[in-house]
Design a protein around this motif. Structure first.
Motif, PDB file in Angstrom:
ATOM      1  N   LYS A  15       6.288  50.714  35.677  1.00 44.04           N
ATOM      2  CA  LYS A  15       5.644  50.377  34.401  1.00 44.04           C
ATOM      3  C   LYS A  15       4.408  51.249  34.174  1.00 44.04           C
ATOM      4  CE  LYS A  15       7.227  45.608  33.980  1.00 44.04           C
ATOM      5  NZ  LYS A  15       6.838  44.194  33.982  1.00 44.04           N
ATOM      6  N   ILE A  18       5.578  54.757  33.255  1.00 45.21           N
ATOM      7  CA  ILE A  18       6.071  54.847  31.873  1.00 45.21           C
ATOM      8  C   ILE A  18       4.885  54.955  30.912  1.00 45.21           C
ATOM      9  CG2 ILE A  18       7.138  53.496  30.014  1.00 45.21           C
ATOM     10  CD1 ILE A  18       9.231  52.596  32.061  1.00 45.21           C
ATOM     11  N   ARG A  28      11.839  59.428  32.276  1.00 47.96           N
ATOM     12  CA  ARG A  28      13.226  59.054  32.569  1.00 47.96           C
ATOM     13  C   ARG A  28      13.381  58.496  33.980  1.00 47.96           C
ATOM     14  NH1 ARG A  28      16.383  64.139  29.824  1.00 47.96           N
ATOM     15  NH2 ARG A  28      16.594  63.225  27.756  1.00 47.96           N
ATOM     16  N   GLN A  31      12.162  54.969  33.881  1.00 49.43           N
ATOM     17  CA  GLN A  31      13.110  54.147  33.131  1.00 49.43           C
ATOM     18  C   GLN A  31      14.384  53.907  33.945  1.00 49.43           C
ATOM     19  OE1 GLN A  31      13.534  56.511  29.593  1.00 49.43           O
ATOM     20  NE2 GLN A  31      12.135  55.205  28.425  1.00 49.43           N
ATOM     21  N   LEU A  35      14.873  49.869  33.973  1.00 47.58           N
ATOM     22  CA  LEU A  35      15.852  49.241  33.082  1.00 47.58           C
ATOM     23  C   LEU A  35      16.860  48.340  33.797  1.00 47.58           C
ATOM     24  CD1 LEU A  35      16.460  52.122  30.515  1.00 47.58           C
ATOM     25  CD2 LEU A  35      15.186  50.011  30.165  1.00 47.58           C
ATOM     26  N   THR A  46      22.286  52.313  31.679  1.00 47.47           N
ATOM     27  CA  THR A  46      20.990  52.958  31.845  1.00 47.47           C
ATOM     28  C   THR A  46      21.102  54.451  31.551  1.00 47.47           C
ATOM     29  OG1 THR A  46      20.385  51.348  33.540  1.00 47.47           O
ATOM     30  CG2 THR A  46      19.086  53.360  33.461  1.00 47.47           C
ATOM     31  N   ILE A  50      18.926  56.473  28.610  1.00 46.07           N
ATOM     32  CA  ILE A  50      17.975  57.559  28.861  1.00 46.07           C
ATOM     33  C   ILE A  50      18.564  58.940  28.586  1.00 46.07           C
ATOM     34  CG2 ILE A  50      16.636  56.200  30.497  1.00 46.07           C
ATOM     35  CD1 ILE A  50      17.850  57.780  32.765  1.00 46.07           C
TER      36      ILE A  50
END
Length: 170
Positions: A15, A18, A28, A31, A35, A46, A50
């Protein structure tokens, strides 16, 4: 049935990554880890979100985890020199005395630097290698071309124009 995603201990780091990502690759990678864990997406879903392949998404997840645990170090572009004649620290040490002597722009002779570099590493180098060395360390403005270098550059320009079909400007 597929294996459940692992890496719950990296959710907070993902987090943060990001929120502070400066490149698309960094975003990416975070993520790819976050995700599946936060939203329950499969690896295929996923990858679609992305914009990468399934295999690349899995590799990014693994890479993110390895970087966070310290098992993998991120290397900068400068550190990826396969045919380096000297390390970056040795280059800095080599250039230090030339930079100290050449305080004004255009006072560092490329011919002298090339001769010293060849003597230091014990083998011949091209002039472009010297210019790359200066560019890598941000001191190109101190360089001075000799008149022979300028004549060669002009001749090369005329020859390249003639070969490319650009006539009349030379």
């Amino acid at each position: 049935m597929a294996r459940p995603p692992t890496g719950r201990e990296f959710i907070k780091a993902a987090k943060e990554r990001i929120a502070s990502a400066k490149t698309v690759d960094a975003l990416r990678a975070a993520q790819a880890l976050l995700l599946p864990l936060e939203f329950g997406l499969s690896l295929e879903e996923t990858a679609t979100v992305i914009g990468l392949s399934k295999s690349r998404t899995g590799k990014l997840r693994t890479q993110f985890q390895r970087i966070e645990t310290g098992a993998l170090q991120i290397r900068s572009k400068k550190e990826l020199r396969n045919h380096a004649r000297m390390s970056l620290a040795e280059e800095v040490k080599f250039l230090a005395r030339f930079v100290a002597q050449a305080k004004d722009p255009g006072t560092l002779s490329i011919a002298e630097l090339k001769a010293e570099l060849e003597q230091c590493i014990g083998r011949p180098v091209s002039t472009s290698t010297v210019y790359q060395l200066l560019r890598r360390h941000g001191v190109t403005k101190l360089a001075r071309q000799t008149s022979a270098d300028i004549i060669l550059a002009q001749a090369w320009e005329k020859l390249s124009r003639r070969n490319s079909g650009m006539k009349g400007k030379a």
